[in-house]
Design an enzyme around this catalytic site. Structure first.
Site, PDB file in Angstrom:
ATOM      1  N   ASN A 190      -7.163   5.721   5.804  1.00 33.46           N
ATOM      2  CA  ASN A 190      -7.251   4.271   5.624  1.00 33.46           C
ATOM      3  C   ASN A 190      -6.944   3.632   6.972  1.00 33.46           C
ATOM      4  OD1 ASN A 190      -6.983   1.597   4.943  1.00 33.46           O
ATOM      5  ND2 ASN A 190      -5.091   1.858   3.757  1.00 33.46           N
ATOM      6  N   TRP A 191      -7.994   3.165   7.628  1.00 29.91           N
ATOM      7  CA  TRP A 191      -7.814   2.627   8.986  1.00 29.91           C
ATOM      8  C   TRP A 191      -7.196   1.225   8.979  1.00 29.91           C
ATOM      9  CZ3 TRP A 191     -12.840   3.952  12.257  1.00 29.91           C
ATOM     10  CH2 TRP A 191     -13.003   5.358  12.261  1.00 29.91           C
ATOM     11  N   LYS A 192      -7.165   0.599   7.821  1.00 24.02           N
ATOM     12  CA  LYS A 192      -6.637  -0.768   7.698  1.00 24.02           C
ATOM     13  C   LYS A 192      -7.348  -1.708   8.693  1.00 24.02           C
ATOM     14  CE  LYS A 192      -2.299   1.237   6.275  1.00 24.02           C
ATOM     15  NZ  LYS A 192      -0.905   1.037   5.970  1.00 24.02           N
ATOM     16  N   HIS A 199      -4.476  -1.239  -3.143  1.00 24.74           N
ATOM     17  CA  HIS A 199      -3.528  -0.837  -2.093  1.00 24.74           C
ATOM     18  C   HIS A 199      -2.337  -1.796  -2.105  1.00 24.74           C
ATOM     19  CE1 HIS A 199      -1.767  -0.026   1.807  1.00 24.74           C
ATOM     20  NE2 HIS A 199      -2.395   1.138   1.776  1.00 24.74           N
ATOM     21  N   GLU A 215      -0.709  -3.167   0.146  1.00 22.00           N
ATOM     22  CA  GLU A 215      -0.778  -4.316   1.054  1.00 22.00           C
ATOM     23  C   GLU A 215      -1.592  -5.450   0.436  1.00 22.00           C
ATOM     24  OE1 GLU A 215      -2.028  -2.066   4.471  1.00 22.00           O
ATOM     25  OE2 GLU A 215      -0.035  -1.191   4.586  1.00 22.00           O
ATOM     26  N   GLU A 242       1.582   5.971  -3.683  1.00 25.90           N
ATOM     27  CA  GLU A 242       2.079   5.506  -2.387  1.00 25.90           C
ATOM     28  C   GLU A 242       3.341   4.676  -2.603  1.00 25.90           C
ATOM     29  OE1 GLU A 242      -1.313   5.456   0.630  1.00 25.90           O
ATOM     30  OE2 GLU A 242      -1.395   3.539  -0.401  1.00 25.90           O
ATOM     31  N   GLY A 297       3.827   2.941   6.169  1.00 30.34           N
ATOM     32  CA  GLY A 297       3.927   2.349   7.499  1.00 30.34           C
ATOM     33  C   GLY A 297       5.349   2.214   8.001  1.00 30.34           C
ATOM     34  N   SER A 347       3.471   7.310   5.250  1.00 26.49           N
ATOM     35  CA  SER A 347       3.991   7.953   6.474  1.00 26.49           C
ATOM     36  C   SER A 347       3.739   9.458   6.520  1.00 26.49           C
ATOM     37  CB  SER A 347       5.490   7.653   6.647  1.00 26.49           C
ATOM     38  OG  SER A 347       5.681   6.265   6.814  1.00 26.49           O
TER      39      SER A 347
HETATM   40  C1  PEP Z   1      -1.587   3.681   3.565  1.00 29.54           C
HETATM   41  O1  PEP Z   1      -1.719   2.568   4.027  1.00 29.54           O
HETATM   42  O2  PEP Z   1      -2.259   4.020   2.592  1.00 29.54           O
HETATM   43  C2  PEP Z   1      -0.621   4.576   4.201  1.00 29.54           C
HETATM   44  C3  PEP Z   1      -0.266   5.651   3.559  1.00 29.54           C
HETATM   45  O3  PEP Z   1      -0.146   4.215   5.454  1.00 29.54           O
HETATM   46  P1  PEP Z   1       0.814   5.076   6.411  1.00 29.54           P
HETATM   47  O4  PEP Z   1       0.303   6.495   6.385  1.00 29.54           O
HETATM   48  O5  PEP Z   1       0.685   4.442   7.741  1.00 29.54           O
HETATM   49  O6  PEP Z   1       2.181   4.987   5.826  1.00 29.54           O
END
Ligand code: PEP
Length: 259
Positions: free
Chosen positions: A9-11, A99, A101, A171, A177, A217
Site C-alpha cells: 500500500n503505497w498510500k 483502511h 486511515e 491491521e 506507520g 509496521s
Molecule cells: C498500512 O498502511 O496498511 C500499513 C500496514 O502501513 P505500515 O506498514 O507503514 O505500518
C-alpha cells in the site's frame, strides 16, 4: 486453496516518475525469482494517478494492481470520486476497502464500507478489507469485540461465493506507520479469531481458503515470526513497500515461511 500474498500500500507517496521507478525496480527483482503463482501473489496499490501507466510496465503474471480506495456509487455527480469501472479500466484487479486511515480521516464507517465492498464485488474487483482496533481498545481489552463488529457489520452481509473473493487484512491501528509491530502471538491470536468468525458464518472451507494478511509496521526485520504463524497468510505492507528490495525480501520470507 489458500493463497499467500504480499500487498504493498503505497498510500499518498511517489509522483508518477518515482512510482514508475519503484514498480520497475520491483519488477526487476521479481524477474530473478520463480515462484508458484497459484500459491503466492504480489499486489501493489499505488496512487490512482499511477494505475494506468503501471499496468503497462508491470508483468501481470507476477504483480497485480490494486487501488487504495473507490467511490461508493456506480457513477454520477460525485466530484473527486473514482468508480469501480474506472479502476477496472486502468488495470486494477484489487481494491483496499476500509483502511484505518480512511476510517479515521474520512470517517468511513460500516454502512459505507458495506456499500463499497458490495459494489466492488458486483463489478468484479477483489476487495482487501481492513479491520483493526485502536490502542485504547486493546488496552481496555475490547480488541476482539471491535474486530468482530467490523466483520459482522460488513462481511457477514456478503454471500459465500463473494466471500471467497475477499482478502481480509488485520491491521491494529496502533501498529500502522508507528514502527510498533504486533507480536507474532498477538497477531496469530487475532487471525485465528477472525478465521473462526468467518467459519461460523461461511463454513470451515471458506475460512480455510481465506487469505488473512497482517498489516502494521511489518518489514524484513520483524516479518519472519509473523509469517511463520499458521493463520497469517502474508502482509499488507505500507512503509516497507516503498523500498523495492524490502518489499521483495518480504515475498522471499513469506515463501520460505510457508514452504
Ligand atoms: C498500512 O498502511 O496498511 C500499513 C500496514 O502501513 P505500515 O506498514 O507503514 O505500518
Amino acid at each position: 486453496m489458500r493463497k499467500y500474498i504480499v500487498a504493498g500500500n503505497w498510500k499518498m507517496n511517489t509522483n508518477l516518475p518515482e512510482g514508475e521507478k519503484l514498480a520497475g525496480d520491483i519488477m526487476s527483482l521479481l524477474q530473478q525469482r520463480n515462484f508458484d503463482l497459484t500459491r503466492y501473489g504480489v499486489i501493489i496499490a499505488p496512487p490512482y494517478t499511477h494505475l494506468y501507466r503501471l499496468s503497462q510496465i508491470i508483468d501481470n503474471s507476477k504483480v497485480r494492481l490494486g487501488a487504495q480506495n473507490m467511490g461508493w456509487e456506480e457513477k454520477g455527480a460525485y466530484t473527486g470520486e473514482i468508480s469501480a469501472d474506472m479502476l477496472l479500466s486502468v488495470g486494477s484487479e484489487y481494491v483496499i476497502i476500509g483502511h484505518s486511515e480512511r476510517r479515521k480521516y474520512q470517517k468511513e464507517g460500516d454502512e459505507l464500507l458495506l456499500k463499497k465492498i458490495s459494489l466492488a464485488l458486483s463489478k468484479g474487483l477483489k476487495p482487501i478489507f481492513c479491520v483493526g482496533e485502536e490502542l485504547a481498545d486493546r488496552e481496555a481489552g475490547r480488541h476482539f469485540d471491535i474486530v468482530k463488529s467490523q466483520i459482522v457489520n460488513v462481511i457477514y452481509h456478503l454471500v459465500p461465493e463473494d466471500m471467497q473473493k475477499v482478502i481480509i487484512a488485520y491491521e491494529p491501528v496502533w501498529a500502522i506507520g508507528t514502527g510498533k509491530v504486533a507480536t507474532p502471538e498477538q497477531a496469530q491470536e487475532m487471525h485465528a479469531f477472525i478465521r473462526q468468525i468467518i467459519s461460523d458464518k461461511f463454513g470451515n472451507q471458506v475460512a480455510q481458503d481465506l487469505t488473512l494478511l497482517y498489516g502494521g509496521s511489518c518489514k524484513p526485520a520483524n516479518a519472519q515470526g509473523l509469517f511463520e504463524q499458521k493463520d497469517i497468510d502474508g502482509g499488507l505492507i505500507g512503509g516497507a513497500s516503498l523500498k523495492a528490495q524490502d518489499f521483495v525480501t518480504l515475498l522471499d520470507m513469506l515463501i520460505e515461511a510457508k514452504k
